[in-house]
Design a protein around this motif. Structure first.
Motif, PDB file in Angstrom:
ATOM      1  N   GLU A 247      24.667 -25.681   1.992  1.00  0.00           N
ATOM      2  CA  GLU A 247      23.843 -26.877   2.143  1.00  0.00           C
ATOM      3  C   GLU A 247      24.678 -28.138   2.079  1.00  0.00           C
ATOM      4  OE1 GLU A 247      20.316 -28.610  -0.524  1.00  0.00           O
ATOM      5  OE2 GLU A 247      19.817 -26.672   0.382  1.00  0.00           O
ATOM      6  N   GLY A 248      24.447 -29.031   3.056  1.00  0.00           N
ATOM      7  CA  GLY A 248      25.098 -30.332   3.071  1.00  0.00           C
ATOM      8  C   GLY A 248      24.089 -31.434   2.835  1.00  0.00           C
ATOM      9  N   LYS A 249      24.463 -32.675   3.146  1.00  0.00           N
ATOM     10  CA  LYS A 249      23.578 -33.812   2.897  1.00  0.00           C
ATOM     11  C   LYS A 249      22.357 -33.805   3.806  1.00  0.00           C
ATOM     12  CE  LYS A 249      27.132 -36.959   1.116  1.00  0.00           C
ATOM     13  NZ  LYS A 249      27.851 -38.247   1.332  1.00  0.00           N
ATOM     14  N   SER A 250      22.546 -33.470   5.073  1.00  0.00           N
ATOM     15  CA  SER A 250      21.431 -33.544   6.017  1.00  0.00           C
ATOM     16  C   SER A 250      21.112 -32.219   6.685  1.00  0.00           C
ATOM     17  CB  SER A 250      21.720 -34.591   7.095  1.00  0.00           C
ATOM     18  OG  SER A 250      22.876 -34.231   7.829  1.00  0.00           O
ATOM     19  N   SER A 251      22.017 -31.257   6.597  1.00  0.00           N
ATOM     20  CA  SER A 251      21.788 -29.974   7.261  1.00  0.00           C
ATOM     21  C   SER A 251      22.237 -28.832   6.362  1.00  0.00           C
ATOM     22  CB  SER A 251      22.535 -29.917   8.594  1.00  0.00           C
ATOM     23  OG  SER A 251      23.931 -30.042   8.388  1.00  0.00           O
ATOM     24  N   ARG A 252      21.865 -27.644   6.756  1.00  0.00           N
ATOM     25  CA  ARG A 252      22.289 -26.455   6.010  1.00  0.00           C
ATOM     26  C   ARG A 252      22.553 -25.335   7.009  1.00  0.00           C
ATOM     27  NH1 ARG A 252      16.485 -25.367   5.365  1.00  0.00           N
ATOM     28  NH2 ARG A 252      16.179 -23.276   6.240  1.00  0.00           N
ATOM     29  N   TYR A 253      23.238 -24.298   6.532  1.00  0.00           N
ATOM     30  CA  TYR A 253      23.493 -23.109   7.333  1.00  0.00           C
ATOM     31  C   TYR A 253      22.867 -21.909   6.625  1.00  0.00           C
ATOM     32  CZ  TYR A 253      26.832 -26.042   9.788  1.00  0.00           C
ATOM     33  OH  TYR A 253      27.408 -27.060  10.523  1.00  0.00           O
ATOM     34  N   ASP A 254      21.980 -21.215   7.330  1.00  0.00           N
ATOM     35  CA  ASP A 254      21.409 -19.957   6.846  1.00  0.00           C
ATOM     36  C   ASP A 254      22.265 -18.833   7.415  1.00  0.00           C
ATOM     37  OD1 ASP A 254      19.400 -21.477   5.721  1.00  0.00           O
ATOM     38  OD2 ASP A 254      17.947 -21.073   7.310  1.00  0.00           O
ATOM     39  N   ILE A 255      22.861 -18.039   6.555  1.00  0.00           N
ATOM     40  CA  ILE A 255      23.824 -17.027   6.993  1.00  0.00           C
ATOM     41  C   ILE A 255      23.274 -15.633   6.730  1.00  0.00           C
ATOM     42  CG2 ILE A 255      26.156 -16.114   6.647  1.00  0.00           C
ATOM     43  CD1 ILE A 255      26.338 -19.402   5.652  1.00  0.00           C
ATOM     44  N   TYR A 256      23.192 -14.846   7.788  1.00  0.00           N
ATOM     45  CA  TYR A 256      22.698 -13.486   7.730  1.00  0.00           C
ATOM     46  C   TYR A 256      23.903 -12.560   7.919  1.00  0.00           C
ATOM     47  CZ  TYR A 256      18.220 -15.825   8.609  1.00  0.00           C
ATOM     48  OH  TYR A 256      17.127 -16.665   8.536  1.00  0.00           O
ATOM     49  N   THR A 257      24.392 -11.978   6.846  1.00  0.00           N
ATOM     50  CA  THR A 257      25.582 -11.131   6.960  1.00  0.00           C
ATOM     51  C   THR A 257      25.199  -9.689   7.263  1.00  0.00           C
ATOM     52  OG1 THR A 257      25.590 -10.841   4.549  1.00  0.00           O
ATOM     53  CG2 THR A 257      26.990 -12.571   5.449  1.00  0.00           C
ATOM     54  N   LEU A 258      25.920  -9.091   8.191  1.00  0.00           N
ATOM     55  CA  LEU A 258      25.688  -7.722   8.605  1.00  0.00           C
ATOM     56  C   LEU A 258      26.809  -6.804   8.114  1.00  0.00           C
ATOM     57  CD1 LEU A 258      24.551  -8.621  12.208  1.00  0.00           C
ATOM     58  CD2 LEU A 258      23.105  -8.155  10.239  1.00  0.00           C
TER      59      LEU A 258
END
Length: 262
Positions: A247-258
Protein backbone atom coordinates in the motif's frame (compact mmCIF):
# COMPACT_ATOMS: atom_id res chain seq x y z
CA UNK A 1 -26.86 17.28 -27.34
CA UNK A 2 -25.02 13.99 -26.94
CA UNK A 3 -21.45 14.20 -28.17
CA UNK A 4 -19.64 11.49 -30.12
CA UNK A 5 -16.54 10.21 -28.37
CA UNK A 6 -13.55 10.78 -30.66
CA UNK A 7 -12.66 12.53 -33.92
CA UNK A 8 -9.30 12.78 -35.70
CA UNK A 9 -7.70 16.15 -36.45
CA UNK A 10 -4.46 16.97 -38.28
CA UNK A 11 -2.70 19.88 -36.56
CA UNK A 12 -0.41 20.44 -39.53
CA UNK A 13 -1.26 20.23 -43.26
CA UNK A 14 1.78 17.99 -43.67
CA UNK A 15 0.02 15.42 -41.45
CA UNK A 16 -3.29 15.42 -43.33
CA UNK A 17 -2.62 12.19 -45.19
CA UNK A 18 -1.52 10.41 -42.02
CA UNK A 19 -4.62 11.68 -40.19
CA UNK A 20 -6.91 10.44 -42.97
CA UNK A 21 -5.26 7.01 -42.94
CA UNK A 22 -5.55 6.81 -39.15
CA UNK A 23 -9.21 7.85 -39.19
CA UNK A 24 -9.97 5.14 -41.76
CA UNK A 25 -8.06 2.50 -39.79
CA UNK A 26 -9.85 3.35 -36.53
CA UNK A 27 -13.28 3.97 -38.06
CA UNK A 28 -13.36 7.56 -36.77
CA UNK A 29 -14.54 10.83 -38.27
CA UNK A 30 -11.85 13.09 -39.71
CA UNK A 31 -12.44 16.78 -39.04
CA UNK A 32 -10.57 19.64 -40.68
CA UNK A 33 -10.44 22.24 -37.90
CA UNK A 34 -10.84 22.82 -34.16
CA UNK A 35 -14.09 24.65 -34.96
CA UNK A 36 -15.67 21.30 -35.81
CA UNK A 37 -14.71 19.77 -32.45
CA UNK A 38 -17.85 20.82 -30.54
CA UNK A 39 -19.63 17.57 -31.43
CA UNK A 40 -16.86 15.40 -29.93
CA UNK A 41 -15.63 14.75 -26.41
CA UNK A 42 -12.03 14.04 -27.38
CA UNK A 43 -9.77 14.74 -30.36
CA UNK A 44 -7.08 12.36 -31.56
CA UNK A 45 -4.62 14.94 -32.86
CA UNK A 46 -1.97 14.15 -35.46
CA UNK A 47 1.18 16.29 -35.52
CA UNK A 48 4.82 15.94 -36.53
CA UNK A 49 5.54 15.58 -32.80
CA UNK A 50 3.28 12.52 -32.60
CA UNK A 51 -0.26 11.55 -31.70
CA UNK A 52 -2.05 13.07 -28.72
CA UNK A 53 -5.49 13.01 -27.11
CA UNK A 54 -7.14 16.33 -26.27
CA UNK A 55 -10.43 16.77 -24.39
CA UNK A 56 -12.68 19.42 -25.93
CA UNK A 57 -14.69 22.19 -24.33
CA UNK A 58 -13.94 25.04 -21.96
CA UNK A 59 -11.47 24.37 -19.14
CA UNK A 60 -10.33 21.18 -20.87
CA UNK A 61 -6.99 19.91 -19.57
CA UNK A 62 -3.97 19.76 -21.84
CA UNK A 63 -3.35 16.98 -24.32
CA UNK A 64 -1.81 13.67 -23.28
CA UNK A 65 0.38 11.31 -25.26
CA UNK A 66 2.58 8.27 -24.79
CA UNK A 67 5.94 9.91 -24.19
CA UNK A 68 9.02 7.96 -23.09
CA UNK A 69 11.55 10.67 -23.95
CA UNK A 70 10.61 13.70 -21.83
CA UNK A 71 8.60 14.81 -18.82
CA UNK A 72 7.60 12.66 -15.86
CA UNK A 73 8.44 9.36 -17.55
CA UNK A 74 11.99 10.44 -18.35
CA UNK A 75 12.43 11.81 -14.83
CA UNK A 76 11.27 8.55 -13.29
CA UNK A 77 13.63 6.59 -15.54
CA UNK A 78 16.59 8.61 -14.27
CA UNK A 79 15.59 9.22 -10.64
CA UNK A 80 12.74 6.82 -9.87
CA UNK A 81 14.30 4.69 -7.17
CA UNK A 82 15.21 1.56 -9.10
CA UNK A 83 14.15 -1.81 -7.75
CA UNK A 84 13.10 -0.17 -4.47
CA UNK A 85 9.94 1.15 -6.15
CA UNK A 86 6.70 -0.39 -4.94
CA UNK A 87 5.79 -1.66 -8.41
CA UNK A 88 9.14 -3.46 -8.60
CA UNK A 89 8.48 -5.17 -5.28
CA UNK A 90 4.94 -6.04 -6.41
CA UNK A 91 6.05 -7.96 -9.51
CA UNK A 92 8.86 -9.68 -7.59
CA UNK A 93 12.01 -7.96 -8.84
CA UNK A 94 14.99 -8.95 -6.70
CA UNK A 95 18.73 -9.34 -7.18
CA UNK A 96 19.14 -11.67 -10.15
CA UNK A 97 15.37 -11.92 -10.77
CA UNK A 98 13.72 -9.96 -13.56
CA UNK A 99 10.40 -11.67 -14.28
CA UNK A 100 8.71 -11.86 -17.64
CA UNK A 101 5.62 -9.65 -17.26
CA UNK A 102 2.37 -9.59 -19.22
CA UNK A 103 0.64 -6.20 -18.87
CA UNK A 104 -2.97 -6.73 -19.99
CA UNK A 105 -4.10 -3.11 -19.43
CA UNK A 106 -1.25 -1.33 -21.18
CA UNK A 107 -2.74 2.17 -21.44
CA UNK A 108 0.01 4.67 -22.23
CA UNK A 109 2.67 2.18 -21.16
CA UNK A 110 3.93 4.07 -18.11
CA UNK A 111 4.10 1.14 -15.68
CA UNK A 112 5.40 -1.20 -18.37
CA UNK A 113 8.17 1.28 -19.17
CA UNK A 114 9.21 1.41 -15.50
CA UNK A 115 9.46 -2.38 -15.39
CA UNK A 116 11.27 -2.53 -18.74
CA UNK A 117 13.72 0.09 -17.43
CA UNK A 118 14.45 -2.30 -14.55
CA UNK A 119 15.16 -5.12 -17.01
CA UNK A 120 11.86 -6.98 -17.32
CA UNK A 121 10.75 -8.35 -20.68
CA UNK A 122 7.27 -6.89 -21.18
CA UNK A 123 4.34 -8.09 -23.27
CA UNK A 124 1.65 -5.39 -23.51
CA UNK A 125 -1.97 -5.87 -24.54
CA UNK A 126 -4.31 -2.92 -25.13
CA UNK A 127 -7.87 -3.37 -26.39
CA UNK A 128 -8.80 0.25 -27.17
CA UNK A 129 -7.76 0.95 -30.77
CA UNK A 130 -7.26 4.65 -29.98
CA UNK A 131 -5.06 4.05 -26.93
CA UNK A 132 -3.18 1.33 -28.82
CA UNK A 133 -2.45 3.84 -31.60
CA UNK A 134 -1.14 6.37 -29.03
CA UNK A 135 1.09 3.78 -27.39
CA UNK A 136 2.42 2.42 -30.69
CA UNK A 137 3.24 6.00 -31.71
CA UNK A 138 5.07 6.63 -28.43
CA UNK A 139 7.11 3.46 -28.79
CA UNK A 140 8.03 4.38 -32.37
CA UNK A 141 9.17 7.88 -31.35
CA UNK A 142 11.30 6.39 -28.58
CA UNK A 143 13.55 4.82 -31.21
CA UNK A 144 15.30 8.16 -31.81
CA UNK A 145 17.08 7.92 -28.44
CA UNK A 146 19.46 4.92 -28.27
CA UNK A 147 19.27 4.72 -24.46
CA UNK A 148 15.46 4.77 -24.41
CA UNK A 149 15.23 2.46 -27.42
CA UNK A 150 17.15 -0.18 -25.46
CA UNK A 151 14.30 -0.08 -22.94
CA UNK A 152 11.34 0.06 -25.32
CA UNK A 153 12.83 -2.85 -27.28
CA UNK A 154 11.77 -4.94 -24.26
CA UNK A 155 8.14 -3.78 -24.71
CA UNK A 156 6.15 -5.90 -27.17
CA UNK A 157 2.73 -4.45 -27.96
CA UNK A 158 -0.42 -6.28 -29.08
CA UNK A 159 -3.85 -4.89 -29.96
CA UNK A 160 -6.47 -7.32 -28.69
CA UNK A 161 -9.21 -7.88 -26.15
CA UNK A 162 -7.08 -8.93 -23.18
CA UNK A 163 -9.54 -11.52 -21.85
CA UNK A 164 -9.92 -13.28 -25.19
CA UNK A 165 -6.19 -13.02 -25.88
CA UNK A 166 -5.23 -14.55 -22.53
CA UNK A 167 -7.75 -17.37 -22.91
CA UNK A 168 -6.37 -18.19 -26.36
CA UNK A 169 -2.78 -18.06 -25.10
CA UNK A 170 -3.60 -20.26 -22.09
CA UNK A 171 -5.40 -22.78 -24.31
CA UNK A 172 -2.25 -22.97 -26.47
CA UNK A 173 -0.14 -23.69 -23.38
CA UNK A 174 1.47 -20.24 -23.10
CA UNK A 175 2.28 -18.94 -19.63
CA UNK A 176 3.73 -15.71 -18.25
CA UNK A 177 5.60 -15.47 -14.97
CA UNK A 178 3.72 -12.35 -13.85
CA UNK A 179 0.47 -10.83 -15.10
CA UNK A 180 -0.07 -7.14 -14.32
CA UNK A 181 -3.60 -5.71 -14.24
CA UNK A 182 -4.58 -2.05 -13.76
CA UNK A 183 -8.31 -1.79 -14.55
CA UNK A 184 -10.11 1.44 -15.32
CA UNK A 185 -12.43 2.12 -12.40
CA UNK A 186 -14.09 5.23 -10.99
CA UNK A 187 -11.30 7.02 -9.12
CA UNK A 188 -11.67 9.08 -5.98
CA UNK A 189 -8.14 10.45 -6.34
CA UNK A 190 -8.45 14.24 -6.64
CA UNK A 191 -4.96 14.88 -8.01
CA UNK A 192 -4.71 17.05 -11.10
CA UNK A 193 -2.89 14.35 -13.08
CA UNK A 194 -5.50 11.66 -12.36
CA UNK A 195 -8.39 14.03 -13.14
CA UNK A 196 -6.71 15.10 -16.38
CA UNK A 197 -6.07 11.56 -17.59
CA UNK A 198 -9.51 10.28 -16.54
CA UNK A 199 -11.28 13.12 -18.33
CA UNK A 200 -9.44 12.28 -21.54
CA UNK A 201 -9.46 8.49 -21.20
CA UNK A 202 -12.97 7.77 -19.99
CA UNK A 203 -14.87 8.80 -23.15
CA UNK A 204 -12.47 6.59 -25.13
CA UNK A 205 -12.28 3.43 -23.01
CA UNK A 206 -14.99 3.67 -20.34
CA UNK A 207 -14.67 1.54 -17.19
CA UNK A 208 -13.47 -2.06 -17.11
CA UNK A 209 -16.82 -3.59 -16.10
CA UNK A 210 -15.40 -7.04 -16.84
CA UNK A 211 -12.56 -6.75 -14.32
CA UNK A 212 -13.54 -10.02 -12.58
CA UNK A 213 -13.23 -11.88 -15.89
CA UNK A 214 -9.93 -10.11 -16.50
CA UNK A 215 -8.58 -11.30 -13.14
CA UNK A 216 -9.80 -14.87 -13.72
CA UNK A 217 -8.10 -15.01 -17.13
CA UNK A 218 -4.91 -13.57 -15.60
CA UNK A 219 -4.86 -16.21 -12.85
CA UNK A 220 -5.25 -18.92 -15.50
CA UNK A 221 -2.21 -17.81 -17.50
CA UNK A 222 0.17 -16.67 -14.74
CA UNK A 223 2.91 -18.99 -13.54
CA UNK A 224 4.02 -17.14 -10.43
CA UNK A 225 1.77 -14.22 -9.57
CA UNK A 226 -0.92 -11.78 -10.64
CA UNK A 227 -0.50 -8.16 -9.58
CA UNK A 228 -3.58 -5.90 -9.53
CA UNK A 229 -3.11 -2.15 -9.13
CA UNK A 230 -6.00 -0.38 -7.38
CA UNK A 231 -6.79 2.98 -5.82
CA UNK A 232 -5.73 2.64 -2.18
CA UNK A 233 -9.26 2.49 -0.70
CA UNK A 234 -10.97 0.66 -3.58
CA UNK A 235 -12.67 -2.70 -2.96
CA UNK A 236 -11.12 -5.95 -4.10
CA UNK A 237 -11.96 -7.31 -7.52
CA UNK A 238 -14.23 -10.31 -7.02
CA UNK A 239 -14.37 -12.49 -3.92
CA UNK A 240 -10.88 -13.98 -3.94
CA UNK A 241 -8.61 -12.34 -1.38
CA UNK A 242 -5.05 -11.55 -2.50
CA UNK A 243 -2.11 -13.32 -0.87
CA UNK A 244 -0.89 -9.96 0.37
CA UNK A 245 -0.99 -6.23 -0.42
CA UNK A 246 1.48 -3.40 -0.81
CA UNK A 247 0.00 0.00 0.00
CA UNK A 248 1.17 3.48 -0.96
CA UNK A 249 -0.28 6.96 -0.47
CA UNK A 250 -2.81 6.82 -3.29
CA UNK A 251 -2.66 3.30 -4.70
CA UNK A 252 -2.05 -0.27 -3.65
CA UNK A 253 -1.06 -3.57 -5.23
CA UNK A 254 -3.11 -6.73 -4.59
CA UNK A 255 -0.77 -9.67 -5.15
CA UNK A 256 -2.02 -13.17 -5.86
CA UNK A 257 0.91 -15.57 -5.56
CA UNK A 258 0.76 -18.92 -7.32
CA UNK A 259 4.33 -20.10 -6.80
CA UNK A 260 7.64 -18.52 -5.83
CA UNK A 261 9.65 -16.62 -8.41
CA UNK A 262 13.08 -18.10 -9.04
Amino acid sequence: MMKDAVAVLALDPLCSEKAETLANELGLTLISSEAESESYEVLLRVAETGLSLQATGKKAPGAIQADFLTGATAHRRKFGGGKGQMIAKAVGIKSGIRPQVLDVTAGLGKDAFVLATLGCDMTLVERSPVIHALLADGLARAEVDPDVAKITDRMHLHHANSIDWMREQAAAGERYQVVYVDPMFPHNDKSALVKKEMRVFRPVVGDDTDAEELLAAALAIAENRVVVKRPRKAPLIGSRAPSYQLEGKSSRYDIYTLKKLA
